[in-house]
Design an enzyme around this catalytic site. Structure first.
Site, PDB file in Angstrom:
ATOM      1  N   ASP A   3     -12.399  28.553 -12.562  1.00 10.34           N
ATOM      2  CA  ASP A   3     -12.532  27.151 -12.165  1.00 10.34           C
ATOM      3  C   ASP A   3     -12.706  26.309 -13.425  1.00 10.34           C
ATOM      4  O   ASP A   3     -13.466  26.660 -14.335  1.00 10.34           O
ATOM      5  CB  ASP A   3     -13.733  26.973 -11.220  1.00 10.34           C
ATOM      6  CG  ASP A   3     -13.696  25.637 -10.505  1.00 10.34           C
ATOM      7  OD1 ASP A   3     -13.563  25.637  -9.268  1.00 10.34           O
ATOM      8  OD2 ASP A   3     -13.791  24.590 -11.183  1.00 10.34           O
ATOM      9  N   ASN A   9     -14.727  25.843   1.115  1.00 11.83           N
ATOM     10  CA  ASN A   9     -14.969  24.487   1.610  1.00 11.83           C
ATOM     11  C   ASN A   9     -13.810  24.095   2.514  1.00 11.83           C
ATOM     12  O   ASN A   9     -12.649  24.263   2.142  1.00 11.83           O
ATOM     13  CB  ASN A   9     -15.085  23.511   0.438  1.00 11.83           C
ATOM     14  CG  ASN A   9     -16.329  23.768  -0.388  1.00 11.83           C
ATOM     15  OD1 ASN A   9     -17.398  24.057   0.155  1.00 11.83           O
ATOM     16  ND2 ASN A   9     -16.209  23.689  -1.708  1.00 11.83           N
ATOM     17  N   VAL A  44      -9.126  20.225  -3.031  1.00 17.71           N
ATOM     18  CA  VAL A  44      -7.758  20.720  -3.222  1.00 17.71           C
ATOM     19  C   VAL A  44      -7.323  21.371  -1.911  1.00 17.71           C
ATOM     20  O   VAL A  44      -7.955  22.343  -1.453  1.00 17.71           O
ATOM     21  CB  VAL A  44      -7.663  21.724  -4.394  1.00 17.71           C
ATOM     22  CG1 VAL A  44      -6.228  22.227  -4.540  1.00 17.71           C
ATOM     23  CG2 VAL A  44      -8.143  21.092  -5.692  1.00 17.71           C
ATOM     24  N   HIS A  49      -8.724  28.228  -0.827  1.00 10.95           N
ATOM     25  CA  HIS A  49      -9.251  28.964  -1.986  1.00 10.95           C
ATOM     26  C   HIS A  49     -10.657  29.443  -1.709  1.00 10.95           C
ATOM     27  O   HIS A  49     -11.437  28.772  -1.032  1.00 10.95           O
ATOM     28  CB  HIS A  49      -9.211  28.113  -3.251  1.00 10.95           C
ATOM     29  CG  HIS A  49      -9.841  26.756  -3.113  1.00 10.95           C
ATOM     30  ND1 HIS A  49      -9.186  25.703  -2.501  1.00 10.95           N
ATOM     31  CD2 HIS A  49     -11.050  26.289  -3.489  1.00 10.95           C
ATOM     32  CE1 HIS A  49      -9.978  24.635  -2.520  1.00 10.95           C
ATOM     33  NE2 HIS A  49     -11.121  24.976  -3.093  1.00 10.95           N
ATOM     34  N   HIS A  79     -14.140  30.358  -3.578  1.00 10.37           N
ATOM     35  CA  HIS A  79     -14.899  30.260  -4.820  1.00 10.37           C
ATOM     36  C   HIS A  79     -15.730  31.538  -4.928  1.00 10.37           C
ATOM     37  O   HIS A  79     -16.481  31.867  -3.999  1.00 10.37           O
ATOM     38  CB  HIS A  79     -15.893  29.097  -4.780  1.00 10.37           C
ATOM     39  CG  HIS A  79     -15.299  27.725  -4.700  1.00 10.37           C
ATOM     40  ND1 HIS A  79     -15.238  26.875  -5.776  1.00 10.37           N
ATOM     41  CD2 HIS A  79     -14.755  27.047  -3.650  1.00 10.37           C
ATOM     42  CE1 HIS A  79     -14.691  25.722  -5.399  1.00 10.37           C
ATOM     43  NE2 HIS A  79     -14.392  25.800  -4.116  1.00 10.37           N
TER      44      HIS A  79
HETATM   45  P1  AMP Z   1     -12.917  22.476  -3.503  1.00 15.82           P
HETATM   46  O1  AMP Z   1     -13.865  21.327  -3.789  1.00 15.82           O
HETATM   47  O2  AMP Z   1     -13.534  23.564  -2.691  1.00 15.82           O
HETATM   48  O3  AMP Z   1     -11.605  21.984  -2.963  1.00 15.82           O
HETATM   49  O4  AMP Z   1     -12.655  23.152  -4.924  1.00 15.82           O
HETATM   50  C1  AMP Z   1     -11.612  22.814  -5.767  1.00 15.82           C
HETATM   51  C2  AMP Z   1     -11.967  23.409  -7.104  1.00 15.82           C
HETATM   52  O5  AMP Z   1     -10.797  23.427  -7.904  1.00 15.82           O
HETATM   53  C3  AMP Z   1     -13.041  22.638  -7.883  1.00 15.82           C
HETATM   54  O6  AMP Z   1     -14.147  23.502  -8.124  1.00 15.82           O
HETATM   55  C4  AMP Z   1     -12.323  22.234  -9.167  1.00 15.82           C
HETATM   56  O7  AMP Z   1     -13.165  22.307 -10.290  1.00 15.82           O
HETATM   57  C5  AMP Z   1     -11.192  23.243  -9.234  1.00 15.82           C
HETATM   58  N1  AMP Z   1     -10.001  22.829  -9.953  1.00 15.82           N
HETATM   59  C6  AMP Z   1      -9.314  21.678  -9.809  1.00 15.82           C
HETATM   60  N2  AMP Z   1      -8.248  21.655 -10.631  1.00 15.82           N
HETATM   61  C7  AMP Z   1      -8.275  22.828 -11.317  1.00 15.82           C
HETATM   62  C8  AMP Z   1      -7.445  23.397 -12.321  1.00 15.82           C
HETATM   63  N3  AMP Z   1      -6.370  22.761 -12.798  1.00 15.82           N
HETATM   64  N4  AMP Z   1      -7.771  24.630 -12.794  1.00 15.82           N
HETATM   65  C9  AMP Z   1      -8.839  25.274 -12.322  1.00 15.82           C
HETATM   66  N5  AMP Z   1      -9.663  24.787 -11.380  1.00 15.82           N
HETATM   67  C10 AMP Z   1      -9.390  23.581 -10.878  1.00 15.82           C
END
Ligand code: AMP
Length: 113
Positions: free
Chosen positions: A29, A86, A95, A99, A101
């Site tokens: 992340d 989430n 996003v 995914h 975490h």
């Molecule tokens: P969520 O809030 O559960 O949708 O998590 C999305 C996660 O993606 C967050 O923890 C961000 O820090 C991570 N994220 C967003 N863009 C990138 C990226 N380019 N590379 C790695 N992690 C990312």
């Protein structure tokens, strides 16, 4: 809809990839909340957990198996770790590509905020 994670899958933007198979990919992340913070995602576009169906059973199982492998690889399996998915806005999903975490390397509070 394509997201930033599709760009990582397609190698259009860089990521620190720690594991990959034909169907899933895992990377660090970019904004870690603990010393170990890995995202494990299917290559298939699944926007949220609400969008899974019976055809995704295999890939969902693989996501969990890969997560346990990475936990071992990152040496957090014995001390413990948390998996978070989430789903939608109240959970803070930002996003819209499913995914997991994998968070570890420190004591995690419960209940989560
Ligand atoms: P969520 O809030 O559960 O949708 O998590 C999305 C996660 O993606 C967050 O923890 C961000 O820090 C991570 N994220 C967003 N863009 C990138 C990226 N380019 N590379 C790695 N992690 C990312």
């Amino acid at each position: 809809m394509a997201t930033i994670f599709n760009k990582i899958i397609d190698r259009e933007i860089p990521a620190d990839i720690v594991y990959e198979t034909d169907t899933v990919i895992a990377f660090k992340d970019v904004n870690p909340v603990a010393s170990t913070h890995i995202l494990i995602i299917p290559k298939k576009n699944i926007p949220t957990l609400n969008d899974i169906n019976i055809k995704d059973t295999q890939v969902l199982a693989e996501l969990l198996l890969v997560t346990t492998k990475i936990a071992k690889q990152m040496n957090v399996d014995k001390e413990g770790y948390r998996i978070v998915i989430n789903c939608n806005k109240n959970a803070g999903q930002t996003v819209y590509h499913l995914h997991l975490h994998l968070i570890g390397g420190r004591k995690l509070n419960w209940p989560p905020g």
